[in-house]
Design a protein around this motif. Structure first.
Motif, PDB file in Angstrom:
ATOM      1  N   LYS A  75       0.834  -1.193   0.000  1.00 34.30           N
ATOM      2  CA  LYS A  75       0.000   0.000   0.000  1.00 34.30           C
ATOM      3  C   LYS A  75       0.874   1.252   0.000  1.00 34.30           C
ATOM      4  CE  LYS A  75      -3.787   2.279   2.478  1.00 34.30           C
ATOM      5  NZ  LYS A  75      -4.724   2.188   3.637  1.00 34.30           N
ATOM      6  N   GLU A  76       1.923   1.239   0.814  1.00 32.49           N
ATOM      7  CA  GLU A  76       2.829   2.382   0.891  1.00 32.49           C
ATOM      8  C   GLU A  76       3.622   2.520  -0.407  1.00 32.49           C
ATOM      9  OE1 GLU A  76       5.772   4.286   4.277  1.00 32.49           O
ATOM     10  OE2 GLU A  76       5.717   2.116   4.014  1.00 32.49           O
ATOM     11  N   ILE A  77       4.086   1.411  -0.950  1.00 30.53           N
ATOM     12  CA  ILE A  77       4.804   1.448  -2.222  1.00 30.53           C
ATOM     13  C   ILE A  77       3.901   2.005  -3.315  1.00 30.53           C
ATOM     14  CG2 ILE A  77       5.805   0.001  -4.039  1.00 30.53           C
ATOM     15  CD1 ILE A  77       6.837  -1.846  -1.808  1.00 30.53           C
ATOM     16  N   GLY A  78       2.652   1.534  -3.350  1.00 34.08           N
ATOM     17  CA  GLY A  78       1.703   2.018  -4.343  1.00 34.08           C
ATOM     18  C   GLY A  78       1.472   3.509  -4.244  1.00 34.08           C
ATOM     19  N   LEU A  79       1.409   4.046  -3.017  1.00 31.67           N
ATOM     20  CA  LEU A  79       1.204   5.476  -2.821  1.00 31.67           C
ATOM     21  C   LEU A  79       2.345   6.273  -3.427  1.00 31.67           C
ATOM     22  CD1 LEU A  79      -0.118   7.988  -1.563  1.00 31.67           C
ATOM     23  CD2 LEU A  79       1.118   7.451   0.564  1.00 31.67           C
ATOM     24  N   TYR A  80       3.573   5.887  -3.123  1.00 30.79           N
ATOM     25  CA  TYR A  80       4.731   6.653  -3.598  1.00 30.79           C
ATOM     26  C   TYR A  80       4.904   6.532  -5.111  1.00 30.79           C
ATOM     27  CZ  TYR A  80       6.396   7.971   1.013  1.00 30.79           C
ATOM     28  OH  TYR A  80       6.511   8.549   2.257  1.00 30.79           O
ATOM     29  N   VAL A  81       4.686   5.349  -5.641  1.00 29.96           N
ATOM     30  CA  VAL A  81       4.800   5.170  -7.087  1.00 29.96           C
ATOM     31  C   VAL A  81       3.716   5.975  -7.800  1.00 29.96           C
ATOM     32  CG1 VAL A  81       4.623   3.494  -8.969  1.00 29.96           C
ATOM     33  CG2 VAL A  81       5.921   2.927  -6.912  1.00 29.96           C
ATOM     34  N   THR A  82       2.528   6.026  -7.218  1.00 24.90           N
ATOM     35  CA  THR A  82       1.440   6.812  -7.801  1.00 24.90           C
ATOM     36  C   THR A  82       1.758   8.300  -7.776  1.00 24.90           C
ATOM     37  OG1 THR A  82      -0.209   5.158  -7.166  1.00 24.90           O
ATOM     38  CG2 THR A  82      -1.007   7.390  -7.624  1.00 24.90           C
ATOM     39  N   LEU A  83       2.313   8.782  -6.675  1.00 22.19           N
ATOM     40  CA  LEU A  83       2.686  10.199  -6.589  1.00 22.19           C
ATOM     41  C   LEU A  83       3.695  10.559  -7.678  1.00 22.19           C
ATOM     42  CD1 LEU A  83       3.026  10.642  -2.722  1.00 22.19           C
ATOM     43  CD2 LEU A  83       1.342  11.758  -4.208  1.00 22.19           C
ATOM     44  N   PHE A  84       4.695   9.702  -7.854  1.00 18.42           N
ATOM     45  CA  PHE A  84       5.688   9.957  -8.891  1.00 18.42           C
ATOM     46  C   PHE A  84       5.043   9.909 -10.276  1.00 18.42           C
ATOM     47  CE2 PHE A  84       8.948   8.516 -11.909  1.00 18.42           C
ATOM     48  CZ  PHE A  84       9.885   9.520 -11.743  1.00 18.42           C
ATOM     49  N   ALA A  85       4.166   8.924 -10.498  1.00 22.43           N
ATOM     50  CA  ALA A  85       3.525   8.771 -11.803  1.00 22.43           C
ATOM     51  C   ALA A  85       2.636   9.972 -12.126  1.00 22.43           C
ATOM     52  CB  ALA A  85       2.699   7.483 -11.838  1.00 22.43           C
ATOM     53  N   VAL A  86       1.885  10.460 -11.139  1.00 25.01           N
ATOM     54  CA  VAL A  86       1.014  11.625 -11.359  1.00 25.01           C
ATOM     55  C   VAL A  86       1.853  12.842 -11.738  1.00 25.01           C
ATOM     56  CG1 VAL A  86      -0.507  13.276 -10.203  1.00 25.01           C
ATOM     57  CG2 VAL A  86      -0.880  10.820  -9.906  1.00 25.01           C
ATOM     58  N   GLY A  87       2.945  13.064 -11.009  1.00 25.33           N
ATOM     59  CA  GLY A  87       3.801  14.195 -11.315  1.00 25.33           C
ATOM     60  C   GLY A  87       4.434  14.065 -12.680  1.00 25.33           C
ATOM     61  N   HIS A  88       5.005  12.910 -12.985  1.00 27.90           N
ATOM     62  CA  HIS A  88       5.680  12.677 -14.255  1.00 27.90           C
ATOM     63  C   HIS A  88       4.712  12.821 -15.426  1.00 27.90           C
ATOM     64  CE1 HIS A  88       7.432  10.223 -17.513  1.00 27.90           C
ATOM     65  NE2 HIS A  88       8.596  10.548 -17.000  1.00 27.90           N
ATOM     66  N   SER A  89       3.537  12.211 -15.309  1.00 26.17           N
ATOM     67  CA  SER A  89       2.560  12.244 -16.399  1.00 26.17           C
ATOM     68  C   SER A  89       2.048  13.664 -16.646  1.00 26.17           C
ATOM     69  CB  SER A  89       1.382  11.317 -16.080  1.00 26.17           C
ATOM     70  OG  SER A  89       1.810   9.990 -15.930  1.00 26.17           O
ATOM     71  N   SER A  90       1.795  14.396 -15.567  1.00 23.24           N
ATOM     72  CA  SER A  90       1.215  15.736 -15.703  1.00 23.24           C
ATOM     73  C   SER A  90       2.126  16.661 -16.488  1.00 23.24           C
ATOM     74  CB  SER A  90       0.939  16.334 -14.320  1.00 23.24           C
ATOM     75  OG  SER A  90       0.023  15.539 -13.606  1.00 23.24           O
ATOM     76  N   THR A  91       3.382  16.755 -16.089  1.00 20.98           N
ATOM     77  CA  THR A  91       4.273  17.705 -16.752  1.00 20.98           C
ATOM     78  C   THR A  91       4.713  17.208 -18.123  1.00 20.98           C
ATOM     79  OG1 THR A  91       6.049  16.754 -15.409  1.00 20.98           O
ATOM     80  CG2 THR A  91       5.165  18.869 -14.712  1.00 20.98           C
ATOM     81  N   MET A  92       4.787  15.891 -18.319  1.00 14.21           N
ATOM     82  CA  MET A  92       5.124  15.382 -19.642  1.00 14.21           C
ATOM     83  C   MET A  92       4.030  15.717 -20.648  1.00 14.21           C
ATOM     84  SD  MET A  92       4.720  12.869 -22.141  1.00 14.21           S
ATOM     85  CE  MET A  92       4.018  11.385 -21.443  1.00 14.21           C
ATOM     86  N   LEU A  93       2.775  15.428 -20.283  1.00 15.87           N
ATOM     87  CA  LEU A  93       1.658  15.685 -21.188  1.00 15.87           C
ATOM     88  C   LEU A  93       1.435  17.172 -21.406  1.00 15.87           C
ATOM     89  CD1 LEU A  93      -0.844  13.013 -19.797  1.00 15.87           C
ATOM     90  CD2 LEU A  93       0.330  12.936 -22.005  1.00 15.87           C
TER      91      LEU A  93
END
Length: 229
Positions: A75-93
Motif C-alpha cells: 500500500k505504501e509502495i503504491g502510494l509513492y509510485v502513484t505520486l511519482f507517476a502523477v507528477g511525471h505524467s502531468s508535466t510530460m503531457l
C-alpha cells in the motif's frame, strides 16, 4: 544467495555509473527519427516507445529504487509510485501539449540531483545534518513533476507532429506506466530476497552511496554540457 544478490545489485549500479550519461533521460536516436517522420495517431508504437523509455532510463530506475528502498508494504509502495507517476505524467503531457520545455541540460542535472537527494534521504542525512525530515511524499511528487519536464523537453526537441498529438502522447504515457510497473516488479523481486539477508543493512548503506555517486556523475555531466554548449 545473499552474495549473489549483493553482486547483482552492485553490478547494476556500476552499469548505471559507466553508461553514457547523455542517454539518462533521452529518447534513442533511432526512435527520434521515427518520431520526426510520422504524423497522425500511432497508438501501439508510442506505447512501445513509452515502455522502452522507462525500462532503459536509468535515471528513472535509480530514483524509483531509491523511493522504494525502505518501503515494505504494498500500500505504501503504491502510494509513492502513484505520486511519482502523477507528477511525471502531468508535466510530460502538459509540457508537450502547451509547447513548454526547460533547458535539457538543466532539467537533466536536476533529475540527477533527485537521485542524490533520495540516496541522502535513505541514509538519514537530513535528520543528522539539519534535525528535520522532509516530507518524502511531497518530495516524490515534486521530483515526479521535474522528471516529466525532462521528458517533455526531449520530445519537444524532436518536433513531434501535431496531427494525432494527444493520442500519441496518451499512448506514450500508457507505455511509460507499463514500463514503470515492469521495472518495479523486477526491483521488488530482488529487494524482497535481499532484505531477508542479515547483511542487508550494511550493504544498503553502500548501495545508496553508489546511487548518490551515480546522481552526482549525471549532474556533473549535464552541468558541463550546459557550460560548454
Amino acid at each position: 544467495m545473499g552474495g549473489r544478490v549483493w553482486a547483482l545489485v552492485s553490478l547494476a549500479l556500476v552499469f548505471f555509473l559507466l553508461a553514457h550519461p547523455a542517454f539518462a533521460h533521452a529518447v534513442a536516436q533511432g526512435d527520434k527519427g521515427y518520431i520526426q517522420e510520422i504524423s497522425g495517431p500511432h497508438i501501439v508504437p508510442f506505447v512501445y516507445l513509452g515502455a522502452k523509455h522507462m525500462v532503459t532510463g536509468y535515471d528513472h530506475i535509480l530514483f524509483l529504487l531509491g523511493v522504494i528502498f525502505f518501503l515494505y508494504g504494498m500500500k505504501e509502495i503504491g502510494l509513492y509510485v502513484t505520486l511519482f507517476a502523477v507528477g511525471h505524467s502531468s508535466t510530460m503531457l502538459l509540457g508537450v501539449w502547451f509547447d513548454f520545455g526547460l533547458n535539457s541540460y538543466i532539467i537533466d542535472a536536476i533529475i540527477g540531483f533527485s537521485v542524490v537527494y533520495k540516496a541522502l534521504d535513505n541514509l538519514g542525512a537530513f535528520q543528522r545534518w539539519f534535525g528535520v525530515q522532509p516530507d518524502t511524499r511531497i518530495a516524490t511528487l515534486i521530483f515526479g513533476l521535474l522528471h516529466g519536464f525532462g521528458l517533455a523537453s526531449k520530445i519537444l526537441d524532436y518536433d513531434i507532429a501535431p496531427e494525432g498529438l494527444w493520442v500519441n502522447l496518451l499512448s506514450f504515457n500508457v507505455g511509460v506506466e507499463i514500463g514503470r510497473l515492469l521495472a518495479l516488479a523486477a526491483i521488488l523481486a530482488v529487494m524482497t530476497r535481499w532484505r531477508r539477508r542479515p547483511a542487508f543493512v550494511r550493504q544498503a548503506y553502500a548501495v545508496n552511496v553508489l546511487m548518490m555517486t551515480a546522481g552526482f556523475a549525471l549532474m556533473g555531466y549535464q552541468i558541463a554540457g550546459y557550460v560548454l554548449a
